[in-house]
Write an enzyme that holds these catalytic residues in place. Structure first.
Site, PDB file in Angstrom:
ATOM      1  N   ARG A 172      11.700   5.426   3.725  1.00  0.00           N
ATOM      2  CA  ARG A 172      11.828   6.884   3.733  1.00  0.00           C
ATOM      3  C   ARG A 172      12.580   7.379   4.960  1.00  0.00           C
ATOM      4  O   ARG A 172      13.313   8.372   4.894  1.00  0.00           O
ATOM      5  CB  ARG A 172      10.449   7.536   3.638  1.00  0.00           C
ATOM      6  CG  ARG A 172       9.845   7.374   2.234  1.00  0.00           C
ATOM      7  CD  ARG A 172       8.380   7.762   2.187  1.00  0.00           C
ATOM      8  NE  ARG A 172       8.179   9.134   2.620  1.00  0.00           N
ATOM      9  CZ  ARG A 172       6.983   9.672   2.879  1.00  0.00           C
ATOM     10  NH1 ARG A 172       5.884   8.929   2.759  1.00  0.00           N
ATOM     11  NH2 ARG A 172       6.880  10.920   3.260  1.00  0.00           N
ATOM     12  N   ASP A 182       2.340   4.972  -0.259  1.00  0.00           N
ATOM     13  CA  ASP A 182       1.775   6.255   0.171  1.00  0.00           C
ATOM     14  C   ASP A 182       1.564   7.216  -1.001  1.00  0.00           C
ATOM     15  O   ASP A 182       2.098   7.016  -2.083  1.00  0.00           O
ATOM     16  CB  ASP A 182       2.737   6.923   1.165  1.00  0.00           C
ATOM     17  CG  ASP A 182       2.570   6.381   2.567  1.00  0.00           C
ATOM     18  OD1 ASP A 182       1.491   5.844   2.873  1.00  0.00           O
ATOM     19  OD2 ASP A 182       3.528   6.497   3.358  1.00  0.00           O
ATOM     20  N   ARG A 233       0.863  -1.184   0.000  1.00  0.00           N
ATOM     21  CA  ARG A 233       0.000   0.000   0.000  1.00  0.00           C
ATOM     22  C   ARG A 233       0.893   1.225   0.000  1.00  0.00           C
ATOM     23  O   ARG A 233       1.170   1.782   1.065  1.00  0.00           O
ATOM     24  CB  ARG A 233      -0.888  -0.018   1.234  1.00  0.00           C
ATOM     25  CG  ARG A 233      -1.856  -1.166   1.253  1.00  0.00           C
ATOM     26  CD  ARG A 233      -2.420  -1.418   2.623  1.00  0.00           C
ATOM     27  NE  ARG A 233      -1.400  -1.980   3.512  1.00  0.00           N
ATOM     28  CZ  ARG A 233      -1.651  -2.495   4.707  1.00  0.00           C
ATOM     29  NH1 ARG A 233      -2.881  -2.515   5.175  1.00  0.00           N
ATOM     30  NH2 ARG A 233      -0.673  -2.983   5.439  1.00  0.00           N
ATOM     31  N   TYR A 252      13.297  -1.573  -3.138  1.00  0.00           N
ATOM     32  CA  TYR A 252      12.953  -0.161  -3.304  1.00  0.00           C
ATOM     33  C   TYR A 252      14.177   0.619  -3.778  1.00  0.00           C
ATOM     34  O   TYR A 252      15.316   0.230  -3.501  1.00  0.00           O
ATOM     35  CB  TYR A 252      12.519   0.446  -1.961  1.00  0.00           C
ATOM     36  CG  TYR A 252      11.143   0.064  -1.504  1.00  0.00           C
ATOM     37  CD1 TYR A 252      10.040   0.829  -1.870  1.00  0.00           C
ATOM     38  CD2 TYR A 252      10.936  -1.036  -0.678  1.00  0.00           C
ATOM     39  CE1 TYR A 252       8.764   0.499  -1.432  1.00  0.00           C
ATOM     40  CE2 TYR A 252       9.658  -1.383  -0.237  1.00  0.00           C
ATOM     41  CZ  TYR A 252       8.576  -0.604  -0.614  1.00  0.00           C
ATOM     42  OH  TYR A 252       7.325  -0.930  -0.183  1.00  0.00           O
TER      43      TYR A 252
END
Lengths: 256, 256
Positions: free
Chosen positions: B196, B51, B49, B109
């Site tokens: 992040r 952001d 999910r 990522y």
């Protein structure tokens, strides 16, 4: 004094660089930021009038103003007044007779292709997606015929009024990196749509429609109908504009 | 039958992947394309999910449908019904018990930084612009402390309810190419905002706020307040999700 700006932009949301009747051009947005900064209407003169959807990393423009703001600080002051898709990369004072278009220039363009089954949604406005396989090595061989002084009449959209269609190309190269193919071209000037027609012709060579050697014949034909299609605007980036004559004069120090 | 989709998107214009009360999510847009294609309401279950503003090259989702359309053709049929900033890269049939979230996964990522004076207007939504100089070599040294099995409680936004904050990282690397710095991380799972917060911590190490060795102490502290700021969403891209267990089973052929 005359200020030279180096301008980068994402051309997606604009009707080209130069002001026109329909839609907002990049020039309009910069002139509006200048008016806000200097509290007077100011006009800019640009080196390249890029088309709708074409991008730039280094377009050049000048304007004249009397101000106490240090020339190098104007870039930051303008960026604070510009949308995120237009950035002034550098600002400096130039002599009053410096004109971005009417003096010796060396321009470099990049035409970007994504060559795989599916487009990349992140880069959808920044490259031309071609799903059938392209032979970049053949495209590079064809590009070598462009180097030197040639009449590029075959690579010029009709309705263009230029004294001559002869231009000099210093470098032409096609490079593949994974799924991406870039066509780089550096020359002393480009006719209207010239890089996009060259890119379209290289794409047809890459897919095997005709061999790399055909590029020489297309050049010799001096006939637009012999060349390939005009490739999509969104793949084109104006990378850099240099002023060799002016740069040499700079190096020799300012004249009295 | 159950269909697995690999989904790429530019997250700029969406309120994250998962449907929610405020604003349009990527899930909503895909489910609307599914309803249009199959003439019935269908729900998808996703692996990640992401952001608001986070991008993906390879998010994974599944849905169940009875159809005569060949599973591999569903991608093309959906792309014809989706906006250009969302693309289905692949579609295939999977066993009915395949769930994108509740089985062994390996996710990769990339966090992208542009490290120079001015941002790049073409990439404004796709990378984090940091104008002060970063030492990518120091950032890479710090990233090496992340490899292995660790408790990542220091790198988890509060309010996250996970049984455990222990995750295994297989690869962590910081690479500079010209003005651009990429942080790649591959692991068996990530806590909320983990990549992040890691990126934000690496940026602080890159600017010299503390030395690379501090990363080990921050891990040991198991305290969110010891780590750096959560870096901007727009620099984050979910590159790939793999299912090693399932891929091994595939190689061994379908079970009866």
């Amino acid at each position: 004094m005359r200020i030279k700006l180096i301008i980068a932009y994402d051309g997606t949301n604009y009707h080209g660089f130069q002001s026109q009747v329909n839609g907002i051009a990049i020039q309009d947005v910069i002139e509006s930021a200048l008016a806000d900064l200097f509290c007077e209407p100011l006009r800019i003169k640009s080196a390249s009038r890029t088309d709708t959807g074409v991008h730039a990393e280094g377009n050049v423009a000048v304007f004249d103003v009397e101000t106490r703001i240090a020339p190098s600080k104007i870039a930051l002051a303008l960026n604070a007044r510009l949308p995120e898709d237009i950035r002034i990369v550098d600002s400096e004072e130039v002599p009053g007779d410096f004109h971005p278009r009417f003096q010796e220039t060396v321009k470099t363009y990049e035409y970007r292709i994504l060559n795989r089954k599916f487009p990349d949604p992140m880069m959808r406005n920044l490259e031309n997606h071609i799903y059938y396989p392209l032979d970049a090595e053949k495209m590079d061989r064809a590009a070598q015929y462009l180097v030197g002084e040639h009449d590029f009449a075959s690579f010029c959209s009709s309705g263009y009024s230029s004294k001559t269609t002869v231009r000099t190309i210093y470098r032409a190269e096609v490079i593949r990196t994974g799924d991406r193919i870039s066509f780089f071209i550096t020359g002393n000037g480009f006719l209207y749509n010239m890089v996009r027609i060259l890119a379209g012709t290289l794409i047809e060579i890459g897919e095997g429609k005709y061999p790399p050697e055909e590029m020489e014949k297309i050049l010799e034909a001096r006939d637009r109908s012999c060349a390939g299609q005009t490739a999509l605007a969104k793949g084109l980036v104006l990378k850099e504009i240099r002023y060799p004559e002016w740069e040499r004069a700079q190096e020799q120090g300012p004249l009295a």
